[in-house]
Design an enzyme around this catalytic site. Sequence first.
Site, PDB file in Angstrom:
ATOM      1  N   HIS A  83       0.832  -1.216   0.000  1.00 56.66           N
ATOM      2  CA  HIS A  83       0.000   0.000   0.000  1.00 56.66           C
ATOM      3  C   HIS A  83       0.867   1.266   0.000  1.00 56.66           C
ATOM      4  O   HIS A  83       0.494   2.284   0.586  1.00 56.66           O
ATOM      5  CB  HIS A  83      -0.954   0.040   1.200  1.00 56.66           C
ATOM      6  N   ASN A 156     -10.305  -2.851   2.420  1.00 53.86           N
ATOM      7  CA  ASN A 156      -9.985  -2.890   0.993  1.00 53.86           C
ATOM      8  C   ASN A 156     -11.253  -2.663   0.184  1.00 53.86           C
ATOM      9  O   ASN A 156     -12.351  -2.662   0.734  1.00 53.86           O
ATOM     10  CB  ASN A 156      -9.410  -4.265   0.617  1.00 53.86           C
ATOM     11  N   TYR A 370       0.674  -3.998  12.595  1.00 62.90           N
ATOM     12  CA  TYR A 370       0.643  -2.595  12.154  1.00 62.90           C
ATOM     13  C   TYR A 370       1.437  -1.656  13.065  1.00 62.90           C
ATOM     14  O   TYR A 370       2.065  -0.712  12.595  1.00 62.90           O
ATOM     15  CB  TYR A 370      -0.810  -2.121  11.988  1.00 62.90           C
TER      16      TYR A 370
HETATM   17 FE1  HDE Z   1      -2.373  -4.657   5.623  1.00 64.95          FE
HETATM   18  N1  HDE Z   1      -0.585  -3.783   6.051  1.00 64.95           N
HETATM   19  N2  HDE Z   1      -1.650  -6.410   6.307  1.00 64.95           N
HETATM   20  N3  HDE Z   1      -4.070  -5.609   5.045  1.00 64.95           N
HETATM   21  N4  HDE Z   1      -3.073  -2.950   4.925  1.00 64.95           N
HETATM   22  C1  HDE Z   1      -0.284  -2.503   5.843  1.00 64.95           C
HETATM   23  O1  HDE Z   1       0.798  -1.159   7.376  1.00 64.95           O
HETATM   24  C2  HDE Z   1      -0.515  -6.581   7.025  1.00 64.95           C
HETATM   25  C3  HDE Z   1      -4.378  -6.915   5.225  1.00 64.95           C
HETATM   26  C4  HDE Z   1      -4.325  -2.709   4.449  1.00 64.95           C
HETATM   27  O2  HDE Z   1      -3.262   3.544   3.813  1.00 64.95           O
HETATM   28  C5  HDE Z   1       1.050  -2.137   6.407  1.00 64.95           C
HETATM   29  O3  HDE Z   1       0.979   1.055   7.669  1.00 64.95           O
HETATM   30  C6  HDE Z   1      -0.414  -7.935   7.486  1.00 64.95           C
HETATM   31  C7  HDE Z   1      -5.762  -7.167   4.943  1.00 64.95           C
HETATM   32  C8  HDE Z   1      -4.444  -1.334   4.041  1.00 64.95           C
HETATM   33  O4  HDE Z   1      -1.687   3.480   5.327  1.00 64.95           O
HETATM   34  C9  HDE Z   1       1.556  -3.418   7.013  1.00 64.95           C
HETATM   35  C10 HDE Z   1      -1.521  -8.583   7.007  1.00 64.95           C
HETATM   36  C11 HDE Z   1      -6.275  -5.955   4.564  1.00 64.95           C
HETATM   37  C12 HDE Z   1      -3.203  -0.765   4.299  1.00 64.95           C
HETATM   38  C13 HDE Z   1       0.412  -4.364   6.767  1.00 64.95           C
HETATM   39  C14 HDE Z   1      -2.293  -7.620   6.278  1.00 64.95           C
HETATM   40  C15 HDE Z   1      -5.206  -5.003   4.631  1.00 64.95           C
HETATM   41  C16 HDE Z   1      -2.379  -1.800   4.855  1.00 64.95           C
HETATM   42  C17 HDE Z   1       1.988  -1.490   5.468  1.00 64.95           C
HETATM   43  C18 HDE Z   1      -1.888 -10.040   7.164  1.00 64.95           C
HETATM   44  C19 HDE Z   1      -7.693  -5.636   4.103  1.00 64.95           C
HETATM   45  C20 HDE Z   1      -2.770   0.659   4.003  1.00 64.95           C
HETATM   46  C21 HDE Z   1       2.041  -0.028   5.893  1.00 64.95           C
HETATM   47  C22 HDE Z   1      -1.994 -10.467   8.493  1.00 64.95           C
HETATM   48  C23 HDE Z   1      -8.709  -5.859   5.099  1.00 64.95           C
HETATM   49  C24 HDE Z   1      -3.049   1.587   5.118  1.00 64.95           C
HETATM   50  C25 HDE Z   1       1.222   0.056   7.043  1.00 64.95           C
HETATM   51  C26 HDE Z   1      -2.635   2.986   4.724  1.00 64.95           C
HETATM   52  C27 HDE Z   1      -1.066  -1.598   5.259  1.00 64.95           C
HETATM   53  C28 HDE Z   1       0.417  -5.595   7.243  1.00 64.95           C
HETATM   54  C29 HDE Z   1      -3.484  -7.961   5.600  1.00 64.95           C
HETATM   55  C30 HDE Z   1      -5.411  -3.626   4.301  1.00 64.95           C
HETATM   56  C31 HDE Z   1       2.855  -3.937   6.468  1.00 64.95           C
HETATM   57  C32 HDE Z   1       0.729  -8.495   8.298  1.00 64.95           C
HETATM   58  C33 HDE Z   1      -6.501  -8.493   5.081  1.00 64.95           C
HETATM   59  C34 HDE Z   1      -5.662  -0.652   3.443  1.00 64.95           C
HETATM   60  O5  HDE Z   1       1.775  -3.288   8.392  1.00 64.95           O
END
Ligand code: HDE
Length: 699
Positions: A83, A156, A370
Site C-alpha cells: 500500500h 480494501n 501494524y
Molecule cells: Fe495490511 N498492512 N496487512 N491488510 N493494509 C499494511 O501497514 C498486514 C491486510 C491494508 O493507507 C502495512 O501502515 C499484514 C488485509 C491497508 O496506510 C503493514 C496482514 C487488509 C493498508 C500491513 C495484512 C489489509 C495496509 C503497510 C496479514 C484488508 C494501508 C504499511 C496479516 C482488510 C493503510 C502500514 C494505509 C497496510 C500488514 C493484511 C489492508 C505492512 C501483516 C486483510 C488498506 O503493516
Amino acid sequence: MSTRKNAKTSKAARPEDIVGNGGELHQAVEGDARMTTAQGIPMSDNQNSLRVGDRGPTALEDFAMREKIFHFDHERIPERVVHARGYGAHGVFECYEAVPELTRAAPFQQRGKQTEVFVRFSTVAGNLGSIDLARDVRGFATKFYTDEGNWDLVGNNIPVFFIQDAIKFPDLVHAVKEEQDRGFPQAQSAHDTFWDFVSLMPESTHMTLWQMSDRAIPRSFRFMQGFGVHTFRFVNAAGDAKFVKFHWTPLQGLQSVVWNEAVKINGADPDFHRRDLYEAIEAGDFPEWELGVQIFDDTFADEFDFDVLDPTKVIPEELVPVTPLGKMTLNRTVDNIFDETEQVAFCTGNIVPGIDFTNDPLLQGRNFSYLDTQLKRLGSTNFTKLPVNAPKCPVMHFQRDGHMQTEVHRGVANYEPNSLQGDERGPRADVEQGFQTVARQEGGQMRRIRAESFADHYSQARQFYISQSPVEQQHIIDAYTFELGKCVRPEVRLAVLANLRNVDEDMAAIIADGLAMELPAASEPAAAPVDLEASPALSMTAHAPESFAGRKLGLLVSDGAPAAAVKAVLNAAKAAGVTVKVVAPGVGGVTLSDGKKLAADEAIAGGPSVLFDAVSLVPGADTVADLAANPAAKDFVSDAFHHFKFIGVGADAEQLLESAGVAMKRDAGFVDIGSRASVEAFLQTCAALRYWERAVFAP
Ligand code: HDE
C-alpha cells in the site's frame, strides 16, 4: 566571470528578488517572513554557501548549509511495504440514527452526530512512484477521530482476502511484488511468482476472481466500495455483542474502466486516481459513502455454510442485508502530502469502546503487525502525536519520553497508583466506561492447525463468478488470459487452470483456449465445492449510478466549431453536474463559428479519450479534414468506440468518424448532438456509463 555565473544560477528568483553583484539576494523582509535555520537563526543569504574567495573552497563552518542539506538528505522515510502508493483526504462521518442497542461506539450515539475522518486510498503491490491504474486491490483505510479515541477501519475495496492465516502474508507480498532477482515487474500481479504462489494456495482462488474482475481497475476512488473484510463485533453498553461486517457504498455508484483503457491511462496520466479525487474535492463535488453493517449473531454464524472467521468468505447480502448507519463525506484535500498522507499511521488494533475483534486469524496477525510497521516507518513510538495521527479527544496517560517527544509533561506524577492529590494526581483507568473486551470463553489444544471449517476454497469463488453479468464474466476471462499469458513458466499456467476447473469448467476452458493450451486435470479440492445460489449484490451492475453527474466529458473541437452546439454541451453538462474538458488541436484553444475564442484544457495528444467517461465530437466544418488526418484525433475517436463509450456526434463530425474507422459501425451508443435538448438527452444516455452492447461489434 564568477558574477555572471552567480546571476545565472539565481534566475529562478521571483521578479521582486534582486540579485546583487556577489550573487546574494537582497529582499525586503518583514516580521514573520524572515527566513531562519531550523534553530531560528535569521539567514542572510539562501543562494550561496560560505566560501573562501570568489572561487575558493566551501567552509565547514557553514552551519546553515550543513543543516539545510542534512535535513534534505533525510527527507524520505521508508515507504509502506504494501500500500505504498496512496492518496488521502479529510472528511466527516455523519450518523443517520442513534443505534445504542447495537453499539456504544461514539460515532453512532446520536442522530446527526459528526465525527471527523481521514481516509487513505491505495494500491497494494506498487511502490510509491508506481502507476495509479494497476490491476490491483485498492486499500480503503479510514481513521475515525471519535470522542473516545481513534478507530481505524483498515479495509480494501474487495471484501475477501487472499490468505486465511497471517503467517502467509510475507510470502504473498514477496510473490506479488517485483521478482527479487530482476526488480520487475512493478505494480503487477501478471508474473510467475504471484501466480505460482496463489496456485499453491487454493484459498486465494476466491480473491483472485475478484482481482481479475473490473473491481481491480476502478475508474476512481470515488466509485468504489470498501469493506472491513474481517468479521468484527459491535458491543452495546450492557456488554451484549453481535457480529458485524463493515461495508462502504459510494453514493456516486460503482464504476470501472476496461483493461485496454487502463493500460493507456497509465501512460496518459499515471496519477489518474489521485488527480480525480483532488479535482473533485477542490471543485466542491464531495464524494460520499454510506457506511453499513451486516449484523448477525452466534446462531446465524453456527448455521452459515462457511466460517465467519474465514476472511476468504463473504456473507451474501441476500442472507444478511446491509443496514446503513451513516454517511461519510470527503470534503478537504490535504495541505501537505508527506505530513498527512505519508505519515498517517493506521493500526487495526485501534478500536474504541463499542467495537471488538473476533478470532479471525488474519485479523489477529494484523493487530500485531501494524504497530510494528509504524515504529519502523515513523521512527518513534511518539508517532501518535503527529497531527494526522493525534486523537481529537483528551489523551491522558503516563507514557513518557522516547524519540521526538513533543509534549512537555509537567508535575511529578509519571506513575500510577500514586497518592498525589488534585491536579498532581494524573489520570486513572475508568472501570465503568473504559474499553472492555467482550468476555469470552477460549480453550483447546495449542497447535499449528487450520480449522476444517476453512477448507472449502471454491464454492464462493463459483458463486462470485455466476453472479456476474456476461460482460463482467468476459472481463474476468480476459484478465486471467492476460495475466497467465505473462507467466513464462507453462507449469504455473497449468496449475492455475487446474484450480479454475473447480470454479467453473466453461470459464477454465475459455481461458485455456485463449492461452492456446490444453486444459489440465482439475486439482483435488480440500473440500468438494457445493453449488450456491447466485448473489446479485456481488455484481457491480447492482450498484450502477443513477446519473452521469460527477463524471467527465471530453469535448473535441477544432476551429470553426459551431458555437451554439459547443455552448449547448458546456451549459447542459454544467447543469447536470458533469465536468467538461475541452480538447483541441492546440492547447491555446480554437475560434468558434461566432468568432469567439474557446480556451482548451488539453491538446489532443495530452487529452486522449481514455481520460473521459464519454466524448463529444464537435469539429468545425472547414477544419474537420485536419482532425481526420490527425493520428491523435483518430485514436481519440477509435478508443472511445472500442472502450464502449457514448459518443456525442456534432453536425460536422462524419469525416472524423470515417477516418477513425467507426462511421460504418454507428450504434445506439452514438447520439447526434447540436441543440441543448439533444445534449441533455445525450447526457441522460451517458448515465449507463458504457454501451456494452457494442461488444458484439468489437474486433
Ligand atoms: Fe495490511 N498492512 N496487512 N491488510 N493494509 C499494511 O501497514 C498486514 C491486510 C491494508 O493507507 C502495512 O501502515 C499484514 C488485509 C491497508 O496506510 C503493514 C496482514 C487488509 C493498508 C500491513 C495484512 C489489509 C495496509 C503497510 C496479514 C484488508 C494501508 C504499511 C496479516 C482488510 C493503510 C502500514 C494505509 C497496510 C500488514 C493484511 C489492508 C505492512 C501483516 C486483510 C488498506 O503493516
